[in-house]
Design a protein around this motif. Structure first.
Motif, mmCIF file in Angstrom:
data_model
loop_
_atom_site.group_PDB
_atom_site.id
_atom_site.type_symbol
_atom_site.label_atom_id
_atom_site.label_comp_id
_atom_site.label_asym_id
_atom_site.label_seq_id
_atom_site.Cartn_x
_atom_site.Cartn_y
_atom_site.Cartn_z
ATOM 1 N N LEU A 155 -18.893 3.107 -29.199
ATOM 2 C CA LEU A 155 -20.315 3.045 -28.838
ATOM 3 C C LEU A 155 -20.579 2.077 -27.683
ATOM 4 C CD1 LEU A 155 -22.026 3.085 -32.363
ATOM 5 C CD2 LEU A 155 -21.957 4.950 -30.684
ATOM 6 N N GLU A 156 -19.807 1.003 -27.593
ATOM 7 C CA GLU A 156 -20.034 0.005 -26.544
ATOM 8 C C GLU A 156 -19.825 0.568 -25.137
ATOM 9 O OE1 GLU A 156 -16.772 -2.965 -25.918
ATOM 10 O OE2 GLU A 156 -15.948 -2.047 -27.746
ATOM 11 N N PHE A 157 -19.085 1.669 -25.021
ATOM 12 C CA PHE A 157 -18.791 2.236 -23.713
ATOM 13 C C PHE A 157 -19.862 3.228 -23.243
ATOM 14 C CE2 PHE A 157 -14.618 1.352 -25.731
ATOM 15 C CZ PHE A 157 -14.200 0.347 -24.863
ATOM 16 N N SER A 280 -13.254 12.525 -29.176
ATOM 17 C CA SER A 280 -11.853 12.231 -28.871
ATOM 18 C C SER A 280 -11.652 11.980 -27.382
ATOM 19 C CB SER A 280 -10.944 13.360 -29.358
ATOM 20 O OG SER A 280 -11.215 14.560 -28.692
ATOM 21 N N ARG A 281 -12.414 12.672 -26.536
ATOM 22 C CA ARG A 281 -12.276 12.441 -25.094
ATOM 23 C C ARG A 281 -12.877 11.102 -24.673
ATOM 24 N NH1 ARG A 281 -12.636 18.248 -21.875
ATOM 25 N NH2 ARG A 281 -10.891 19.200 -22.990
ATOM 26 N N VAL A 282 -13.972 10.705 -25.299
ATOM 27 C CA VAL A 282 -14.500 9.367 -25.046
ATOM 28 C C VAL A 282 -13.468 8.313 -25.449
ATOM 29 C CG1 VAL A 282 -16.224 7.672 -25.810
ATOM 30 C CG2 VAL A 282 -16.944 9.981 -25.214
ATOM 31 N N PHE A 283 -12.877 8.502 -26.620
ATOM 32 C CA PHE A 283 -11.870 7.554 -27.107
ATOM 33 C C PHE A 283 -10.677 7.481 -26.157
ATOM 34 C CE2 PHE A 283 -8.118 6.534 -29.670
ATOM 35 C CZ PHE A 283 -8.524 5.352 -30.279
ATOM 36 N N ASP A 284 -10.140 8.632 -25.745
ATOM 37 C CA ASP A 284 -8.978 8.655 -24.864
ATOM 38 C C ASP A 284 -9.300 8.117 -23.471
ATOM 39 O OD1 ASP A 284 -7.338 9.743 -26.817
ATOM 40 O OD2 ASP A 284 -7.767 11.799 -26.237
ATOM 41 N N TYR A 285 -10.528 8.332 -23.024
ATOM 42 C CA TYR A 285 -10.917 7.904 -21.681
ATOM 43 C C TYR A 285 -11.057 6.381 -21.593
ATOM 44 C CZ TYR A 285 -13.344 8.021 -17.185
ATOM 45 O OH TYR A 285 -13.690 7.827 -15.868
ATOM 46 N N TYR A 286 -11.679 5.797 -22.610
ATOM 47 C CA TYR A 286 -11.957 4.366 -22.555
ATOM 48 C C TYR A 286 -10.879 3.511 -23.229
ATOM 49 C CZ TYR A 286 -16.533 5.531 -20.730
ATOM 50 O OH TYR A 286 -17.552 6.004 -19.938
ATOM 51 N N LYS A 287 -10.033 4.149 -24.043
ATOM 52 C CA LYS A 287 -8.950 3.412 -24.693
ATOM 53 C C LYS A 287 -7.628 4.146 -24.465
ATOM 54 C CE LYS A 287 -11.695 1.065 -28.146
ATOM 55 N NZ LYS A 287 -11.743 0.561 -29.540
ATOM 56 N N THR A 295 -3.587 11.983 -17.342
ATOM 57 C CA THR A 295 -4.940 11.986 -16.801
ATOM 58 C C THR A 295 -5.888 12.352 -17.931
ATOM 59 O OG1 THR A 295 -4.122 12.709 -14.630
ATOM 60 C CG2 THR A 295 -6.485 12.931 -15.061
ATOM 61 N N PRO A 296 -6.633 11.376 -18.466
ATOM 62 C CA PRO A 296 -7.543 11.686 -19.579
ATOM 63 C C PRO A 296 -8.596 12.716 -19.171
ATOM 64 C CG PRO A 296 -7.261 9.308 -19.330
ATOM 65 C CD PRO A 296 -6.634 9.950 -18.122
ATOM 66 N N HIS A 297 -9.003 13.545 -20.119
ATOM 67 C CA HIS A 297 -10.037 14.536 -19.863
ATOM 68 C C HIS A 297 -11.401 13.866 -19.703
ATOM 69 C CE1 HIS A 297 -7.391 17.917 -20.550
ATOM 70 N NE2 HIS A 297 -7.049 17.468 -21.747
ATOM 71 N N ASP A 298 -12.264 14.461 -18.909
ATOM 72 C CA ASP A 298 -13.615 13.971 -18.689
ATOM 73 C C ASP A 298 -14.454 14.210 -19.947
ATOM 74 O OD1 ASP A 298 -16.130 13.327 -17.849
ATOM 75 O OD2 ASP A 298 -16.261 14.879 -16.306
ATOM 76 N N PRO A 299 -15.000 13.160 -20.559
ATOM 77 C CA PRO A 299 -15.782 13.356 -21.788
ATOM 78 C C PRO A 299 -17.099 14.100 -21.569
ATOM 79 C CG PRO A 299 -15.151 11.039 -21.502
ATOM 80 C CD PRO A 299 -14.847 11.737 -20.217
ATOM 81 N N THR A 300 -17.632 14.071 -20.343
ATOM 82 C CA THR A 300 -18.966 14.641 -20.140
ATOM 83 C C THR A 300 -19.012 16.147 -20.381
ATOM 84 O OG1 THR A 300 -18.601 14.914 -17.756
ATOM 85 C CG2 THR A 300 -19.586 12.842 -18.487
#
Length: 323
Positions: A155-157, A280-287, A295-300
């Motif tokens: 959530l902080e991200f 999962s994409r938010v998690f992989d992108y920021y952590k 190359t992490p996937h774009d969460p948007t």
């Protein structure tokens, strides 16, 4: 399928004699994906795929590998794991679990038309039915329990609007999972990640599903929703293409009819499928974890899809519901 653990041809040939595949002649890393280290390997017996598992352990892996073997033995088009001389499907390589599976023909269809969606729908229904008597039980490890544990850590991200969206949706999905409707859904082994890049085609002929390492026991409808949310959308907008949606659902239904409970659960399940991959994409992108070619996937992308599934007036499945 990034490369977190490097493997040389020399490493491979020191490890390969236990398998009935002869000497390895070539190895090259596979750049797509973000969970395991994957390689194409050429041997004296043909081409195969080597996977080194970066997160799954030796206790978890029998579910995935034996499920693939079970499905392959029932005629479902999936990679068949290769056993070593001791009959083991999973063997340590560089101290990590590793497996070799057969390589499917063809290539991924990244611009599917209705006929491709029909093929996928048919095979997905066949796969669900073929897995009914699979004896090992393992939950979908990226389902509600993982969502509930992971949401607070990301959530902080997020900006305030997306924090609110994530908190509202995890509440909605927690409540939905407690309903009698959800509890009555037909369950069994699911692929849970059947995106375009996890299916192979030779022209219009489907040649196989692969990458079963997010599989688990869950509602079959969740598997359908994950698949529709990737195969049957405009990738730019996330909008559903109703020709492809209806073609895929009709093909699935012809093999394994949808139930009235599934019809009622269709909209929340499309939301669940979108939420799972947004989270999962938010998690992989920021952590992120360190990896070659990662190359992490774009969460948007899935944030957009989730917002659409929440606000669109989506029909249930009345025309496909059992009588």
């Amino acid at each position: 399928m990034a490369v977190f653990t490097s493997v040389t041809l020399e490493d491979l040939n020191a490890w390969m004699p236990q398998f009935p595949l002869g000497k390895a002649q070539n190895i090259r890393g596979i750049a797509s994906g973000i969970e395991n280290s994957n390689f194409f390997i050429e041997t004296e017996q043909g081409e195969y795929v080597l996977t080194i598992f970066e997160n799954l352990n030796f206790q978890q892996l029998p579910f995935y590998l034996k499920l693939m073997r079970h499905l392959a033995d029932k005629g479902i088009l999936v990679p068949a794991p290769v056993a070593n001389a001791e009959g083991e499907l999973c063997v340590a390589l560089h101290g990590k679990p590793a497996a070799i599976v057969s390589k499917l023909e063809g290539s991924s269809q990244m611009h599917p038309q209705a006929q491709h969606c029909a093929e996928v729908g048919t095979m997905l229904a066949r796969m669900h039915l073929a897995g009914q008597d699979f004896s090992i039980q393992q939950p979908n490890l990226r389902s509600l329990e993982w969502w509930q544990a992971t949401v607070p850590s990301v959530l902080e991200f997020l900006d305030s609007a997306n924090r609110q969206l994530m908190q509202d949706e995890i509440t909605f999905q927690t409540d939905f999972a407690a309903t009698a409707n959800y509890q009555s859904l037909t369950k069994g082994p699911v692929h849970a990640d059947l995106f375009r890049n996890n299916v192979m085609f030779d022209g219009e002929r489907l040649t196989g599903f692969f990458d079963f390492y997010f599989a688990g026991c869950d509602a079959w409808l969740f598997d359908v929703a994950v698949t529709v949310n990737d195969w049957c959308i405009d990738l730019t907008t996330g909008e559903l293409d109703w020709v492809r949606v209806n073609t895929m659902l009709a093909a699935y239904h012809a093999v394994r009819p949808f139930t009235s409970a599934e019809s009622a659960a269709w909209r929340p399940m499309l939301r669940a499928a979108a939420f799972r991959f947004w989270l999962s994409r938010v998690f992989d992108y920021y952590k992120p974890r360190d990896a070659e070619m990662l190359t992490p996937h774009d969460p948007t992308h899935f944030e957009r899809i989730l917002r659409l599934r929440i606000h669109q007036d989506l029909p249930a499945l009345p025309q496909l519901t059992e009588v």
